[in-house]
Design an enzyme around this catalytic site. Structure first.
Site, short mmCIF file in Angstrom:
data_model
loop_
_atom_site.label_atom_id
_atom_site.label_comp_id
_atom_site.label_asym_id
_atom_site.label_seq_id
_atom_site.Cartn_x
_atom_site.Cartn_y
_atom_site.Cartn_z
N ASP A 1 0.81 -1.22 0.00
CA ASP A 1 0.00 0.00 0.00
C ASP A 1 0.85 1.27 0.00
O ASP A 1 0.40 2.34 0.38
CB ASP A 1 -0.97 0.00 1.19
CG ASP A 1 -0.24 -0.10 2.51
OD1 ASP A 1 1.00 -0.33 2.51
OD2 ASP A 1 -0.88 0.05 3.57
N ASP B 1 26.05 10.79 -13.26
CA ASP B 1 25.05 11.37 -14.15
C ASP B 1 23.83 11.63 -13.28
O ASP B 1 23.11 10.71 -12.90
CB ASP B 1 24.73 10.38 -15.28
CG ASP B 1 23.74 10.95 -16.30
OD1 ASP B 1 23.09 11.97 -16.00
OD2 ASP B 1 23.63 10.36 -17.39
N ASP C 1 20.26 17.75 -16.36
CA ASP C 1 20.83 16.44 -16.69
C ASP C 1 22.34 16.63 -16.92
O ASP C 1 22.75 17.06 -17.99
CB ASP C 1 20.13 15.91 -17.95
CG ASP C 1 20.60 14.53 -18.37
OD1 ASP C 1 21.39 13.91 -17.63
OD2 ASP C 1 20.18 14.08 -19.46
N HIS D 1 14.23 13.27 -21.06
CA HIS D 1 14.28 13.05 -22.51
C HIS D 1 13.02 13.71 -23.03
O HIS D 1 11.96 13.09 -23.10
CB HIS D 1 14.33 11.55 -22.85
CG HIS D 1 15.57 10.90 -22.34
ND1 HIS D 1 15.69 9.56 -22.13
CD2 HIS D 1 16.79 11.42 -22.00
CE1 HIS D 1 16.91 9.28 -21.68
NE2 HIS D 1 17.59 10.40 -21.59
#
Ligand code: GLY
Ligand code: MN
Ligand code: MN
Length: 434
Positions: free
Chosen positions: A36, A257, A268, A358
């Site tokens: 849950d 990264d 990014d 992206h």
């Protein structure tokens, strides 16, 4: 972003849609992590881009020229008990007053109300195939209308992919969006600086990840824009490495990264640096090559250049350099034609960046690479990866993985590197870590 930003976007979309049309846009669903426990909730980017509405269980409907109001929001009603347990809700009044909806209805009533809104419209703007459950609901509304044709109801004749229109809008960032992206990039740059300054042999990748998250959150970012990659040594040769659980060895490189999300915009960044603060000769040779490719690619970010120009520049530099280092043999133009570099550089040099890491937007128009325009934002991230055991490669190169990734905006006369706040020159990195 403020109310005006969101309303300006809806207006622009409705101008494109024209009269006789309706757009239907659900937000993301909540998802279970285990039993849950739910994953932290994040609204769908398309939905949020048009509404600024952060709650789950909501559907936005746009009906250009509707007299009673063009922007309708279906959402949860207020509920004192649920709010005591799970948190505040805007409710119907909040949807109108705080989020600018012209009209708001309970999400529980959508099946009753939506067919009426669709009736008589020629075109339905809707993104099919993302949420199969909701696709079924939309078909259900259509069928409700079809059953009423004998009593004069008119069903829409055309479904239009809403994402096409919306993603073209999202591709070009406004001044306010660029400001949010700059902030995200600056916070992430500081997090990478913190990781470099705190890194010591014997620490774990996880400890470094904690340093990144600490820096993200203390500057007001609630979440990373994607799972952080903290990859020591040969782990860097696994492109989407995410375990982040190994110890960091003296003499290895560390590839990080990681980027935060700030006000729904992603950053990014990748940096690669020596765990002990000093590059070895082989590490430095490959690092300088990737860095040269990074600079050469960024140089190509300029209005009217094509999407692929930065990638081609990076490929040229890397192929030439690999030949010089003896990692590839042959003539450079032929090696490029044969994609020989792909053994060591197996991804592309970048992607659109925005609300999604992206981000959305076409890379090609027809069979032509898209031209760059001011307001577009992208990453530049060349890399070289030599996994242990790579055949026909001298052992001294094994286990070196390097990527250098920056976030770049196309400006009127060139580009802006939004991630300049974290060093990438070897001398600067060594000085910072000393
Ligand atoms: N962090 C994902 C990427 O660089 O594309
Ligand atoms: Mn990245
Ligand atoms: Mn990237």
């Amino acid at each position: 972003m403020n109310l005006t930003d969101f309303s300006r976007r809806r207006r622009r979309l409705m101008q494109t849609m024209g009269s006789g049309s309706i757009a239907i846009l659900p937000t993301a669903q909540e998802r279970i992590r285990n039993r849950d426990v739910e994953y932290s909730y994040r609204p769908d980017s398309d939905f949020y881009y048009l509404t600024g509405f952060p709650e789950p269980e909501a559907v936005a409907v746009l009906v250009p020229h509707r007299k009673q109001g063009e922007y309708i929001l279906f959402c949860r009603e207020r509920d004192p008990e649920m709010e005591t347990w799970h948190g505040r809700r805007a409710g119907l009044d909040g949807a109108r007053e705080a989020f600018g909806a012209d009209d708001a209805f309970p999400i529980a009533d959508i099946d009753e109300i939506l067919p009426g809104l669709m009736e008589g419209k020629e075109r339905v703007y809707y993104t099919m195939g993302v949420n199969p459950e909701f696709d079924g609901q939309v078909m259900g509304w259509l069928n409700t209308l079809r059953r009423k044709v004998r009593s004069g109801a008119q069903t829409p004749g055309e479904f239009v992919a809403l994402d096409h229109v919306l993603h073209d809008m999202r591709l070009i960032k406004s001044r306010a969006e660029l400001a949010a992206m700059r902030t995200a990039a600056e916070i992430s740059a500081q997090a990478h600086v913190r990781a470099m300054s705190s890194c010591q042999p014997g620490m774990s990748e996880l400890q470094i990840e904690a340093e990144l998250l600490h820096e993200f959150m203390r500057h007001g970012s609630h979440y990373p824009a994607y799972s952080s990659i903290v990859a020591g040594g040969a782990n860097a040769c696994i492109l989407h490495y995410r375990e982040n659980s190994d110890l960091l060895n003296d003499g290895d490189l560390l590839l990080i990264d990681a980027g935060c999300e700030f006000d729904y915009y992603a950053s990014d960044i990748t940096r690669t640096f020596p765990v002990n603060g000093r590059f070895s000769a082989e590490q430095r040779a490959l690092y300088e090559l990737v860095l040269e490719a990074n600079y050469a690619a960024i140089e190509q970010v300029h209005p009217n250049n094509h999407w692929n120009d930065p990638h081609e520049a990076a490929v040229k530099v890397i192929t030439r350099g690999l030949v010089k280092l003896g990692l590839l043999e042959g003539r450079v133009p032929k090696l490029i034609k044969d994609n020989a570099y792909r053994q060591f550089f197996m991804h592309r040099t970048g992607h659109w960046l925005g609300m999604d890491v992206h981000d959305v937007g076409d890379y090609k128009i027809g069979d032509q690479w898209r031209q760059l325009e001011p307001g577009m934002t992208l990453t530049i991230e060349p890399g070289i990866y030599i996994a242990p055991g790579t055949k026909a490669v001298a052992r001294k190169w094994w286990g070196i993985g390097i990527r250098i990734e920056d976030d770049v905006a196309v400006t009127r006369d060139g580009h802006e590197v939004m991630t300049h706040g974290v060093p990438k020159e070897p001398a600067e990195i060594e000085a910072l870590m000393a």
